[in-house]
Design a protein around this motif. Structure first.
Motif, PDB file in Angstrom:
ATOM      1  N   VAL A   2      -3.347   1.319  14.637  1.00 54.96           N
ATOM      2  CA  VAL A   2      -4.302   0.242  13.697  1.00 54.96           C
ATOM      3  C   VAL A   2      -5.103   1.285  12.996  1.00 54.96           C
ATOM      4  CG1 VAL A   2      -5.110  -1.738  13.340  1.00 54.96           C
ATOM      5  CG2 VAL A   2      -3.486  -1.795  14.975  1.00 54.96           C
ATOM      6  N   GLN A   3      -5.140   1.256  11.817  1.00 58.11           N
ATOM      7  CA  GLN A   3      -6.323   1.761  10.887  1.00 58.11           C
ATOM      8  C   GLN A   3      -7.262   0.399  10.435  1.00 58.11           C
ATOM      9  OE1 GLN A   3      -4.418   4.813   8.525  1.00 58.11           O
ATOM     10  NE2 GLN A   3      -5.047   6.433  10.082  1.00 58.11           N
ATOM     11  N   LEU A   4      -8.561   0.807  10.437  1.00 60.54           N
ATOM     12  CA  LEU A   4      -9.336  -0.492   9.855  1.00 60.54           C
ATOM     13  C   LEU A   4     -10.261   0.156   9.006  1.00 60.54           C
ATOM     14  CD1 LEU A   4     -10.247  -1.761  13.411  1.00 60.54           C
ATOM     15  CD2 LEU A   4      -8.470  -2.648  11.806  1.00 60.54           C
ATOM     16  N   VAL A   5     -10.369  -0.400   7.827  1.00 55.79           N
ATOM     17  CA  VAL A   5     -11.428  -0.054   6.554  1.00 55.79           C
ATOM     18  C   VAL A   5     -12.145  -1.091   6.300  1.00 55.79           C
ATOM     19  CG1 VAL A   5     -11.775   0.677   4.496  1.00 55.79           C
ATOM     20  CG2 VAL A   5      -9.661   1.635   5.764  1.00 55.79           C
ATOM     21  N   GLU A   6     -13.625  -0.985   6.569  1.00 57.99           N
ATOM     22  CA  GLU A   6     -14.427  -2.193   6.113  1.00 57.99           C
ATOM     23  C   GLU A   6     -14.895  -1.823   4.736  1.00 57.99           C
ATOM     24  OE1 GLU A   6     -15.624  -0.779  10.475  1.00 57.99           O
ATOM     25  OE2 GLU A   6     -14.961   0.034   8.681  1.00 57.99           O
ATOM     26  N   SER A   7     -15.339  -3.003   4.022  1.00 55.83           N
ATOM     27  CA  SER A   7     -16.070  -2.938   2.784  1.00 55.83           C
ATOM     28  C   SER A   7     -17.043  -4.229   2.559  1.00 55.83           C
ATOM     29  CB  SER A   7     -14.779  -3.053   1.617  1.00 55.83           C
ATOM     30  OG  SER A   7     -14.338  -4.193   1.561  1.00 55.83           O
ATOM     31  N   GLY A   8     -17.833  -3.958   1.560  1.00 54.56           N
ATOM     32  CA  GLY A   8     -18.517  -5.303   1.480  1.00 54.56           C
ATOM     33  C   GLY A   8     -20.208  -5.205   1.699  1.00 54.56           C
ATOM     34  N   GLY A   9     -20.395  -4.061   2.307  1.00 51.50           N
ATOM     35  CA  GLY A   9     -21.925  -3.926   2.764  1.00 51.50           C
ATOM     36  C   GLY A   9     -22.789  -3.794   1.352  1.00 51.50           C
ATOM     37  N   GLY A  10     -23.959  -3.689   1.792  1.00 56.08           N
ATOM     38  CA  GLY A  10     -24.991  -3.588   0.516  1.00 56.08           C
ATOM     39  C   GLY A  10     -26.253  -3.675   0.738  1.00 56.08           C
ATOM     40  N   LEU A  11     -27.143  -3.682  -0.097  1.00 55.71           N
ATOM     41  CA  LEU A  11     -28.725  -3.824  -0.080  1.00 55.71           C
ATOM     42  C   LEU A  11     -28.894  -5.112  -0.696  1.00 55.71           C
ATOM     43  CD1 LEU A  11     -31.503  -3.240   0.253  1.00 55.71           C
ATOM     44  CD2 LEU A  11     -31.525  -1.849  -1.922  1.00 55.71           C
ATOM     45  N   ALA A  24      -6.529  -3.865   7.736  1.00 59.84           N
ATOM     46  CA  ALA A  24      -5.900  -3.205   8.837  1.00 59.84           C
ATOM     47  C   ALA A  24      -4.655  -2.751   8.468  1.00 59.84           C
ATOM     48  CB  ALA A  24      -5.773  -4.128  10.005  1.00 59.84           C
ATOM     49  N   SER A  25      -4.389  -1.792   8.371  1.00 64.72           N
ATOM     50  CA  SER A  25      -3.073  -1.013   8.202  1.00 64.72           C
ATOM     51  C   SER A  25      -1.929  -1.564   9.424  1.00 64.72           C
ATOM     52  CB  SER A  25      -3.040   0.618   8.379  1.00 64.72           C
ATOM     53  OG  SER A  25      -3.426   1.002   9.606  1.00 64.72           O
ATOM     54  N   GLY A  26      -0.778  -1.321   9.102  1.00 67.47           N
ATOM     55  CA  GLY A  26       0.444  -1.555  10.262  1.00 67.47           C
ATOM     56  C   GLY A  26       0.669  -3.053  10.293  1.00 67.47           C
ATOM     57  N   ARG A  27       1.863  -3.340  10.715  1.00 69.41           N
ATOM     58  CA  ARG A  27       2.498  -4.748  11.056  1.00 69.41           C
ATOM     59  C   ARG A  27       2.093  -5.399  12.276  1.00 69.41           C
ATOM     60  NH1 ARG A  27       8.684  -2.841  10.026  1.00 69.41           N
ATOM     61  NH2 ARG A  27       7.837  -1.101  11.499  1.00 69.41           N
ATOM     62  N   THR A  28       1.224  -4.814  13.000  1.00 68.32           N
ATOM     63  CA  THR A  28       1.005  -5.528  14.261  1.00 68.32           C
ATOM     64  C   THR A  28      -0.672  -6.221  14.245  1.00 68.32           C
ATOM     65  OG1 THR A  28      -0.007  -3.473  15.066  1.00 68.32           O
ATOM     66  CG2 THR A  28       2.326  -3.897  15.621  1.00 68.32           C
ATOM     67  N   ASP A  73      -7.168 -13.470   7.895  1.00 69.27           N
ATOM     68  CA  ASP A  73      -5.765 -13.981   7.158  1.00 69.27           C
ATOM     69  C   ASP A  73      -4.698 -12.825   7.724  1.00 69.27           C
ATOM     70  OD1 ASP A  73      -3.764 -14.287   5.378  1.00 69.27           O
ATOM     71  OD2 ASP A  73      -5.327 -14.593   3.601  1.00 69.27           O
ATOM     72  N   ASN A  74      -4.130 -13.334   8.479  1.00 65.70           N
ATOM     73  CA  ASN A  74      -3.130 -12.373   9.019  1.00 65.70           C
ATOM     74  C   ASN A  74      -1.925 -11.940   8.053  1.00 65.70           C
ATOM     75  OD1 ASN A  74      -4.293 -12.490  11.430  1.00 65.70           O
ATOM     76  ND2 ASN A  74      -3.111 -13.762  12.321  1.00 65.70           N
ATOM     77  N   ALA A  75      -1.712 -12.905   7.018  1.00 62.83           N
ATOM     78  CA  ALA A  75      -0.975 -12.469   6.193  1.00 62.83           C
ATOM     79  C   ALA A  75      -1.513 -11.222   4.955  1.00 62.83           C
ATOM     80  CB  ALA A  75      -0.519 -13.651   5.076  1.00 62.83           C
ATOM     81  N   LYS A  76      -2.721 -11.029   5.058  1.00 63.54           N
ATOM     82  CA  LYS A  76      -3.458  -9.998   4.395  1.00 63.54           C
ATOM     83  C   LYS A  76      -4.007  -8.994   5.293  1.00 63.54           C
ATOM     84  CE  LYS A  76      -4.715 -12.796   0.387  1.00 63.54           C
ATOM     85  NZ  LYS A  76      -5.957 -13.450  -0.390  1.00 63.54           N
ATOM     86  N   ASN A  77      -3.645  -9.074   6.438  1.00 68.82           N
ATOM     87  CA  ASN A  77      -4.060  -7.982   7.419  1.00 68.82           C
ATOM     88  C   ASN A  77      -5.700  -7.868   7.305  1.00 68.82           C
ATOM     89  OD1 ASN A  77      -1.476  -7.790   8.243  1.00 68.82           O
ATOM     90  ND2 ASN A  77      -1.305  -5.515   8.133  1.00 68.82           N
ATOM     91  N   THR A  78      -6.363  -8.842   7.190  1.00 75.95           N
ATOM     92  CA  THR A  78      -7.821  -8.754   6.835  1.00 75.95           C
ATOM     93  C   THR A  78      -8.723  -9.648   7.678  1.00 75.95           C
ATOM     94  OG1 THR A  78      -7.025  -8.349   4.611  1.00 75.95           O
ATOM     95  CG2 THR A  78      -9.335  -8.878   5.045  1.00 75.95           C
ATOM     96  N   VAL A  79      -9.596  -9.259   8.244  1.00 78.54           N
ATOM     97  CA  VAL A  79     -10.825 -10.166   9.099  1.00 78.54           C
ATOM     98  C   VAL A  79     -11.950 -10.236   7.877  1.00 78.54           C
ATOM     99  CG1 VAL A  79     -11.450  -8.066  10.136  1.00 78.54           C
ATOM    100  CG2 VAL A  79     -11.771 -10.482  11.217  1.00 78.54           C
ATOM    101  N   TYR A  80     -12.845 -11.350   8.243  1.00 80.57           N
ATOM    102  CA  TYR A  80     -13.911 -11.309   7.388  1.00 80.57           C
ATOM    103  C   TYR A  80     -15.024 -11.666   8.230  1.00 80.57           C
ATOM    104  CZ  TYR A  80     -10.274 -11.845   3.607  1.00 80.57           C
ATOM    105  OH  TYR A  80      -9.074 -11.713   2.961  1.00 80.57           O
TER     106      TYR A  80
END
Length: 122
Positions: A2-11, A24-28, A73-80
């Motif tokens: 599984v590869q994970l890429v975060e975004s949304g940080g800032g000042l 997350a990448s992958g189907r798992t 959102d498991n359909a989007k492979n994303t955690v918030y």
């Protein structure tokens, strides 16, 4: 794998809000519990929030309870991570991580993102 890429940080200023995303990448993805950790300069990496694979249960550090919300959102492979009422002490690099279950220790987590910086000014 599984590869994970975060975004949304800032000042931001104290009292503001931010929403972090971790794709997350992958189907798992739906098989993994997910968590957010953070690490401030000179400090150990600490657990912030976790969510079970189904999204049915969530867990929070006392320091963020009532201000932060983890969701997935498991359909989007994303955690918030929705962060409200931010404080200067929330300043850190935030990481998402995947594991078979939610635990507060960083060591058992199998997969980590690269991190996203959150800076809260007073």
């Amino acid at each position: 794998q599984v590869q994970l890429v975060e975004s949304g940080g800032g000042l931001v200023q104290a009292g503001d809000s931010l929403r972090l995303s971790c794709v997350a990448s992958g189907r798992t993805f739906s098989r993994y519990a997910m968590a957010w950790f953070r690490q401030a300069p000179g400090k150990e990496r600490e657990f912030v929030a976790g969510i079970t694979a189904s999204g049915g249960s969530t867990y929070y550090a006392d320091s963020v309870k009532g201000r932060f919300t983890i969701s997935r959102d498991n359909a989007k492979n994303t955690v918030y991570l929705q962060m409200n009422s931010l404080k200067p002490e929330d300043t850190a690099v935030y990481y998402c991580a995947a594991n078979s279950r939610v635990v507060v220790s960083a060591q058992p987590y199998d997969y980590w993102g690269q991190g996203t910086q959150v800076t809260v000014s007073s």
